[in-house]
Structure formats: structure tokens, C-alpha cells
Design a protein around this motif. Structure first.
Motif, PDB file in Angstrom:
ATOM      1  N   GLY A 106      11.365   2.477  36.294  1.00 56.06           N
ATOM      2  CA  GLY A 106      12.330   1.411  36.054  1.00 56.06           C
ATOM      3  C   GLY A 106      13.623   1.902  35.439  1.00 56.06           C
ATOM      4  O   GLY A 106      13.661   2.907  34.727  1.00 56.06           O
ATOM      5  N   ASP A 107      14.715   1.206  35.740  1.00 54.03           N
ATOM      6  CA  ASP A 107      15.990   1.510  35.098  1.00 54.03           C
ATOM      7  C   ASP A 107      15.963   1.067  33.645  1.00 54.03           C
ATOM      8  O   ASP A 107      16.581   1.687  32.777  1.00 54.03           O
ATOM      9  N   THR A 108      15.248  -0.032  33.386  1.00 57.29           N
ATOM     10  CA  THR A 108      15.069  -0.515  32.021  1.00 57.29           C
ATOM     11  C   THR A 108      13.602  -0.858  31.827  1.00 57.29           C
ATOM     12  O   THR A 108      13.030  -1.639  32.610  1.00 57.29           O
ATOM     13  N   VAL A 109      12.981  -0.276  30.787  1.00 58.38           N
ATOM     14  CA  VAL A 109      11.569  -0.542  30.503  1.00 58.38           C
ATOM     15  C   VAL A 109      11.459  -0.970  29.042  1.00 58.38           C
ATOM     16  O   VAL A 109      11.951  -0.283  28.149  1.00 58.38           O
ATOM     17  N   ARG A 110      10.821  -2.080  28.824  1.00 59.63           N
ATOM     18  CA  ARG A 110      10.674  -2.575  27.456  1.00 59.63           C
ATOM     19  C   ARG A 110       9.220  -2.984  27.208  1.00 59.63           C
ATOM     20  O   ARG A 110       8.496  -3.375  28.135  1.00 59.63           O
ATOM     21  N   GLN A 124       3.636  -6.269  40.675  1.00 59.46           N
ATOM     22  CA  GLN A 124       5.017  -6.403  41.143  1.00 59.46           C
ATOM     23  C   GLN A 124       5.048  -7.352  42.339  1.00 59.46           C
ATOM     24  O   GLN A 124       4.314  -7.128  43.309  1.00 59.46           O
ATOM     25  N   PRO A 125       5.836  -8.401  42.288  1.00 55.79           N
ATOM     26  CA  PRO A 125       6.779  -8.761  41.228  1.00 55.79           C
ATOM     27  C   PRO A 125       6.083  -9.388  40.020  1.00 55.79           C
ATOM     28  O   PRO A 125       5.013  -9.988  40.154  1.00 55.79           O
ATOM     29  N   ASP A 126       6.723  -9.245  38.882  1.00 48.16           N
ATOM     30  CA  ASP A 126       6.181  -9.777  37.640  1.00 48.16           C
ATOM     31  C   ASP A 126       6.571 -11.241  37.503  1.00 48.16           C
ATOM     32  O   ASP A 126       7.746 -11.569  37.329  1.00 48.16           O
ATOM     33  N   GLU A 127       5.593 -12.112  37.593  1.00 47.39           N
ATOM     34  CA  GLU A 127       5.789 -13.541  37.413  1.00 47.39           C
ATOM     35  C   GLU A 127       4.737 -14.052  36.438  1.00 47.39           C
ATOM     36  O   GLU A 127       3.656 -13.459  36.311  1.00 47.39           O
ATOM     37  N   THR A 128       5.030 -15.141  35.782  1.00 44.20           N
ATOM     38  CA  THR A 128       4.147 -15.631  34.728  1.00 44.20           C
ATOM     39  C   THR A 128       2.737 -15.906  35.230  1.00 44.20           C
ATOM     40  O   THR A 128       1.745 -15.467  34.631  1.00 44.20           O
ATOM     41  N   THR A 129       2.621 -16.636  36.338  1.00 43.55           N
ATOM     42  CA  THR A 129       1.293 -16.979  36.857  1.00 43.55           C
ATOM     43  C   THR A 129       0.536 -15.728  37.277  1.00 43.55           C
ATOM     44  O   THR A 129      -0.661 -15.571  36.975  1.00 43.55           O
ATOM     45  N   PRO A 152      11.240  -7.087  39.262  1.00 40.99           N
ATOM     46  CA  PRO A 152      10.618  -6.599  38.021  1.00 40.99           C
ATOM     47  C   PRO A 152       9.130  -6.325  38.209  1.00 40.99           C
ATOM     48  O   PRO A 152       8.429  -7.023  38.961  1.00 40.99           O
ATOM     49  N   ALA A 153       8.635  -5.288  37.511  1.00 50.50           N
ATOM     50  CA  ALA A 153       7.232  -4.895  37.586  1.00 50.50           C
ATOM     51  C   ALA A 153       6.616  -4.970  36.199  1.00 50.50           C
ATOM     52  O   ALA A 153       7.310  -4.876  35.181  1.00 50.50           O
ATOM     53  N   GLU A 166      12.569  -3.282  34.830  1.00 46.46           N
ATOM     54  CA  GLU A 166      13.580  -3.971  35.629  1.00 46.46           C
ATOM     55  C   GLU A 166      14.433  -2.927  36.342  1.00 46.46           C
ATOM     56  O   GLU A 166      14.574  -1.784  35.874  1.00 46.46           O
ATOM     57  N   TYR A 167      15.032  -3.349  37.469  1.00 48.28           N
ATOM     58  CA  TYR A 167      15.760  -2.420  38.336  1.00 48.28           C
ATOM     59  C   TYR A 167      17.160  -2.972  38.607  1.00 48.28           C
ATOM     60  O   TYR A 167      17.360  -4.193  38.724  1.00 48.28           O
ATOM     61  N   LYS A 168      18.100  -2.051  38.752  1.00 46.45           N
ATOM     62  CA  LYS A 168      19.491  -2.445  38.992  1.00 46.45           C
ATOM     63  C   LYS A 168      19.719  -2.867  40.436  1.00 46.45           C
ATOM     64  O   LYS A 168      20.607  -3.682  40.716  1.00 46.45           O
ATOM     65  N   ASP A 169      18.960  -2.291  41.355  1.00 48.63           N
ATOM     66  CA  ASP A 169      19.141  -2.660  42.771  1.00 48.63           C
ATOM     67  C   ASP A 169      18.546  -4.043  43.014  1.00 48.63           C
ATOM     68  O   ASP A 169      17.790  -4.583  42.206  1.00 48.63           O
TER      69      ASP A 169
END
Length: 248
Positions: free
Chosen positions: A174-178, A230-235, A208-209, A200-203
Motif C-alpha cells: 500500500g501507498d499508505t498503511v495504518r 480487498q476491497p475493504d468494506e465494513t460488512t 483499499p485492502a 490505501e492506494y493512490k491509483d
């Protein structure tokens, strides 16, 4: 004129005497009125009135009626059919009555000595996609769960953080991992630690994963369970977490 008809064998009576109309009328008048003319005995009818077999062997007998099933056989057949319908209905009812948990598939890992119930839509992979893991299950192309045995760590929280960092670099990119979760957990006989990451990814192509790592320990056994979504969704995340926390 001399009668030149041949008689065979010589001296025997003529087997087929000529038909005499006067004789027929005399015979008909001598029969009861209720007997139709066509009921005359075969030897008093003209030769053309009956087929050859009738002239040789007598009038044909009435055809036999086909044998019908006895009443008992018919009743037995009805009982068999009814029994089959009842048995089929009972089978359907029993299948519907089986609890969902009894029909749930199971991820079984003999090496790690764990089992994870799999809800509908999940299937166990014959070969884990990541080296080092001994079992894996997936739901389509969006969710993946893997398990492997591990050595007992001195610090469960630290070991879990290191494993999460390793699999983040290996699987997420990921470009950003938290970090979205980091806490101790207890699942059945297991105690341990869990850490979850969101990448999360810039492209605009990669959505999001989500990555979750659990390190579970009990006397004589330590297991690492990793989940990827992936994709990361609440459900979807809740469904993945439910599978991972059902480890036995």
C-alpha cells in the motif's frame, strides 16, 4: 355326361361337396329363429364363407382377454408408491431440519492442529498461496484466511506486530498503511494478540485492502492466523473477522 371329379383317396367320400342352395334353405328353416344364419356349422357353409383354417380345424375360438393385475397386486403397488413418496418427503424435511452449523464446511489444518468453520461461499484451498502456511480458505477472489504453526513467542504483542509488518510488505504494497486495531484477544482455549492494518492506494484501480494477523497460544501450541480482504468494506470485514475468530 359322366362325372369326372376325382376322389382322393379312391373310395373315400368327396371332402368338399358342391354347395347346394336348396340344402342351405332346408337347413336354415330347420334351425331355431334365434340362431342367425351365419351361425351354421362349418361343414354346412359354403367353402368361401370361412377361412382355410376354419374349414380345416373348425371355427376360430374367441380370443382370450389379457390377464389383469389382481386386486392385491394393485394395492401392493399403491402402497409401494405411497411409501416412496413419504420416504422422499421425509428425506427433504430432514435435510431442511439439519442446523446450518452441521452443514458448514470446515478448514482443517492437521499441522497447526486447528479447525475453522467456513460459512457458505467459502472453500478450502488445496495449496496455500503463501509459502510457510499449512492451510488456506477463500471466498471468491476477495477474502483469504491462512494458518500456520509457530514457535512460542516471549512477547506476543511484539511478535504479532512484526508478523503484521512482514505480511503487509508481502501482500499489501500500500501507498499508505495504518493500524486500525491492536489488542490482546482470547478465543476458546487460546490467548494471544491481534493486529489489523488498512492499506490505501493512490491509483484508481486498487481499492483499499484489509489485513488482520492473530497470534494464538495455548499450552504446547502456537498458531498464526492471517486474513486478507480487498476491497475493504465494513460488512466484508465483519464477515472475515467472524471466520478468523471461530478458530478451534
Amino acid at each position: 355326361m359322366e362325372d369326372d371329379r376325382r376322389v382322393w383317396p379312391p373310395g373315400s367320400p368327396d371332402p368338399d361337396p358342391p354347395w347346394n342352395p336348396q340344402l342351405r334353405r332346408t337347413v336354415e328353416r330347420s334351425l331355431p329363429d334365434a340362431l342367425p344364419p351365419d351361425a351354421l356349422p362349418p361343414d354346412t357353409l359354403p367353402p368361401d364363407a370361412l377361412p382355410p383354417s376354419a374349414r380345416l380345424y373348425g371355427a376360430p375360438a374367441a380370443p382370450r382377454r389379457p390377464r389383469r393385475w389382481p386386486r392385491r397386486a394393485g394395492a401392493l403397488l399403491a402402497l409401494i408408491v405411497a411409501g416412496g413418496l413419504v420416504a422422499g418427503l421425509a428425506t427433504v424435511v430432514l435435510r431442511l431440519a439439519v442446523p446450518d452449523q452441521a452443514r458448514t464446511a470446515m478448514l482443517t489444518d492437521a499441522t497447526a492442529a486447528v479447525a475453522i468453520p467456513l460459512p457458505e461461499g467459502w472453500r478450502q484451498d488445496p495449496v496455500p498461496p503463501v509459502t510457510g502456511f499449512t492451510s488456506a480458505a477463500r471466498r471468491g477472489g476477495e477474502a483469504l484466511v491462512m494458518a500456520r504453526p509457530s514457535g512460542a513467542p516471549a512477547d506476543a504483542a511484539k511478535a504479532t506486530a512484526e508478523a503484521a509488518e512482514l505480511y503487509s510488505r508481502l501482500l499489501l504494497h500500500g501507498d499508505t498503511v495504518r493500524v486500525v486495531e491492536d489488542r490482546p484477544i482470547t478465543i476458546g482455549p487460546y490467548g494471544g494478540h491481534t493486529r489489523s492494518l488498512r492499506a490505501e492506494y493512490k491509483d484508481v484501480v486498487n481499492r483499499p485492502a484489509y489485513l488482520r494477523v492473530m497470534l494464538l497460544t495455548k499450552p504446547g501450541r502456537t498458531v498464526v492466523v492471517v486474513g486478507l480482504l480487498q476491497p475493504d468494506e465494513t460488512t466484508s470485514r465483519q464477515a472475515l473477522d467472524e471466520v478468523m475468530t471461530s478458530v478451534r
